[in-house]
Every structure is written in C-alpha cells, then in structure tokens.
Design an enzyme around this catalytic site. Structure first.
Site, short mmCIF file in Angstrom:
data_model
loop_
_atom_site.label_atom_id
_atom_site.label_comp_id
_atom_site.label_asym_id
_atom_site.label_seq_id
_atom_site.Cartn_x
_atom_site.Cartn_y
_atom_site.Cartn_z
N CYS A 160 121.68 42.99 98.38
CA CYS A 160 120.41 42.29 98.08
C CYS A 160 119.23 43.27 98.10
O CYS A 160 118.36 43.21 97.25
CB CYS A 160 120.14 41.20 99.11
SG CYS A 160 121.57 40.26 99.62
N ASP A 161 119.18 44.13 99.11
CA ASP A 161 117.95 44.89 99.38
C ASP A 161 118.06 46.41 99.16
O ASP A 161 117.05 47.10 99.23
CB ASP A 161 117.51 44.64 100.84
CG ASP A 161 117.21 43.17 101.07
OD1 ASP A 161 116.77 42.50 100.12
OD2 ASP A 161 117.42 42.68 102.20
N CYS B 26 121.74 42.83 104.30
CA CYS B 26 122.43 42.73 103.00
C CYS B 26 122.07 43.92 102.11
O CYS B 26 120.98 43.99 101.56
CB CYS B 26 122.05 41.43 102.31
SG CYS B 26 122.85 41.22 100.71
#
Ligand code: FAD
Ligand code: NAP
Length: 315
Positions: free
Chosen positions: A139-140, A136
């Site tokens: 997300c990261d 992701c």
C-alpha cells in the site's frame, strides 16, 4: 433477508471464500458471506506469493485472490459488505448482529475473520501511524521511492516485505530483536544477498520521532543499551498478527465458544468448535499454519461439516 440462512460465513479471506465455494456447491441454499471489505483477505496486501501450489511466476496476493469471489458467486454465494459486530446463539439458531442494528438468523456459522497486524508498542507508534509508520508495504511502499526506510520484525512478512521494499527504496534497514530470524531459510538467504538491505540484529525500536509532516527518524537500542538514530521518512512494522475474535464476544463478556489463552478458537480436526453448528477456519483457529493454502483447506473442511450439520438438523 428474513429467511433463516443455511449457513452464514463471517469473513471473506481465503478461508471464508473457500467455505463459500464448498457450501454452495455442496447443496446448501441461502449461504451469505459477511465480509466488511472487498473479498480476498489479508493476502491481498502481499506483494508476492510464491508458495501457493500450482501458481508459478511472480504474482501478488491481489492477483491470486482476484478470481475467487466470481468462482463462488457462480454457485450462488452472496456477499454482504457489512461489519459483523457479534454472533450469538439461542436454542438451535444463530443470530448475526450487523453494525447499524440489523440481525440475520442462520442454522450454521463458519467463522473466518482471520487476523490483523500487531503494533510493536514503542514511543511515537500511534502518533505517527499513517504519517510515516505503516503495516503494508504494497500500500505505502511507493511513497518512499528512492528513499531509505526501516523495517521492524524478523518473521516471513518482515523479510518478504524487505525484499519488496528494497526494489523501490534506496536502502532498507531491517531491525530484528534477536540474532536469528523466524522466516523460511530461502527468504533469509535472499535478504542477506540483497545489497541495499542492512540487517541490524539484537535491536529494538525505542522511539519514532518526526515533525508536523511526519516521521523523520527512529531511535533503536541494542541489547547492551547502545542507541542509534536512523534518519528515515518511513518505518514499516511487521511484528505478527492478533486474531480477530471480537465478534465471538457475548453481551456478558464471555466468548460464544471455547478459546485458548491467545484468543484463538479451539477446534477439532473437522473445524468444529465447542458449540454445535459453529465452525472456525483459517488464521483465527488454534495451531493455524497461517498460510493461504491451509486457510482454504480449513474452509473446505468446515463447509463439509456445516453441510452435514444442517442436513441432520433439518431432516
Ligand atoms: P484473512 O485473510 O485475515 O481474512 C479475514 C477476512 O475477514 C478479512 O477480509 C476481514 O476483512 C474479514 N473480517 C474480519 N472481521 C470481520 C467482521 N467483523 N465482519 C466482517 N468481515 C470481517 N500466506 C501464504 O500462504 N503465503 C504468503 O506468501 C503469505 N504472505 C503474506 C504476506 C503478508 C503481508 C501477510 C499479512 C500475510 C501473508 N500470508 C501468506 C498469510 C495469509 O495471508 C493468511 O494466512 C491468510 O490470509 C488467512 O486467511 P483467513 O481467511 O483465515 O483470514
Ligand atoms: P511472526 O512470524 O509472528 O513474526 C513476527 C516477528 O516480529 C518475529 O520475528 C518477532 O520476534 C517480531 N516481534 C514481535 N513482537 C515484536 C515487538 N514488539 N518488537 C519487535 N519485534 C517484534 O509474524 P509474520 O511474519 O507476520 O507471520 C505471521 C504468519 O504468517 C507466520 O505464520 C508466517 O509464517 C505466515 N506468513 C507466511 C508467509 C509465507 O509463507 N511466505 C509470508 C508471510 C507470513 P521473535 O522472532 O523474537 O519472536
């Protein structure tokens, strides 16, 4: 929740939410959408969506999905934030088995559990998952601000996320196992024209390695067996998805309805499965285009069929 539901919707992505909108607005009462997380589905992990008709400008998947649950609840859709472990059927009634042991009965069920990111299957992948390996970018990605990262994959997700990460990271290595991409031509052009993306074709990951802090590098191998080490703290894997079909597995190990060899639910053009009253919509069905718009369309079709089915059943 002792009364038998008119319709149980399993999954709250674009397909499940649209099914929720159409079933409730179409007159079914007691419709519950069982979604284990926040509604929205996998598109909420996407950093940019530019192919949803009528929605222009730079918006994220989260932006796109934000208003959908409120629109549904306005017409009476109830969201239960639970994990469904199994859906079964006795005579004419379905049973929804919920993690923890609770069961709920329903006259009809719309399955919309979508899909999940696949693992690429190389050495170190499990060991370093969540410690430098991610599926992701939204997300990261920020963890790798001004650092170099490697992306594995050659589909729409890999290329779109390469463009996203190129804005945050100092350099993105895009490693693909073939010499052509499985992505929209326009996206391929954008990737090729992005200065800090280095495309590495005909190469596969051999091993990700690191230390107690996390990933320090990846070894890739080309089709002639030549190896190359790339020292990066982050590796993003975008190699496709597997269908979430576990809830259809019965106690004897068989599936509740007919499936194809890839584990996708076989449906007709009305999203009907081989079991009367059971419908499937979105990424989990055969020949799914795997798009938000088509998942939403499937949800609407399945909902209209569920309304007819329940009307006939109860008349
Ligand atoms: P999903 O979105 O997968 O939703 C399924 C839902 O079911 C999930 O919320 C999950 O939590 C829930 N669920 C699963 N199992 C259970 C259970 N047992 N109990 C309770 N709940 C459960 N499409 C586009 O059109 N344009 C794009 O630009 C685009 N970009 C993408 C970028 C990325 C990074 C990804 C991963 C996908 C992208 N897609 C894009 C594809 C799109 O996201 C999917 O086609 C779409 O989300 C499928 O919708 P769905 O409702 O079928 O399933
Ligand atoms: P995908 O289209 O299945 O592509 C997966 C990529 O990973 C392929 O290039 C594949 O290589 C490669 N791959 C698979 N297994 C591998 C392995 N073990 N090691 C190395 N590489 C591997 O998956 P996706 O990109 O996630 O897209 C999924 C669906 O969502 C698609 O239908 C896509 O069109 C859709 N989607 C659409 C958009 C959009 O419309 N903007 C955005 C994202 C996703 P090969 O090419 O050799 O098979």
């Amino acid at each position: 929740m002792s009364k038998i539901l008119d319709c149980a919707i399993i999954g709250g992505g674009p397909a499940g939410l649209t099914a929720g909108l159409y079933t409730t607005r179409g007159g079914l009462e007691n419709v519950v959408m069982f979604e284990k997380g926040m509604p929205g589905g996998q598109i909420t992990n996407s950093s940019e969506i530019e192919n949803y008709p009528g929605v222009t400008g730079e918006i994220t998947g989260m932006d796109l999905m934000m208003p959908w649950p409120a629109q549904c609840s306005k017409f009476g859709l109830v969201h239960e934030m639970v994990n469904v472990t199994r859906v079964s059927k006795d005579a004419e009634t379905f049973t929804i088995h919920i993690e923890g042991g609770e069961t709920v009965q329903a006259h009809s069920v719309i399955m919309a559990t979508g899909s999940r990111p696949r693992r690429a299957g190389f050495k170190g992948e499990e060991e370093f998952f969540g410690r430098g390996i991610s599926t992701c970018a939204t997300c990261d990605g920020f963890f790798y601000k001004d650092k170099e990262v490697v992306i594995i994959g050659g589909g729409d997700t890999a290329l779109e996320e390469a463009l996203y990460l190129a804005k945050i990271c100092s350099k993105v290595y895009l490693v693909h196992r073939r010499d052509t991409f499985r992505s929209a031509p326009n996206t391929v052009e954008r990737v090729k024209n992005t200065k800090n993306i280095e495309i590495i074709l005909n190469a596969t990951p051999d091993e990700v390695y690191g230390d107690t802090m996390g990933v320090t590098g990846i070894r890739i191998e080309d089709k002639d067996g030549h190896q190359r080490d790339i020292e990066v703290p982050g590796v993003f894997i975008f190699v496709g998805n597997d269908v979430n079909n576990q809830t259809l597995i019965q106690e004897d190990g068989s599936f509740l309805c007919d499936m194809n060899e890839a584990g996708q639910v076989i449906v007709d053009l009305s999203m009907r499965t081989s079991v009367p009253g059971l419908f499937a919509a979105g990424d989990m069905r055969i020949e799914a285009p795997k798009q938000v718009i088509s998942a939403a369309g499937d949800g609407a079709v399945a909902a209209l069929q569920a309304i007819s089915y329940v009307d006939e059943l109860l008349s």
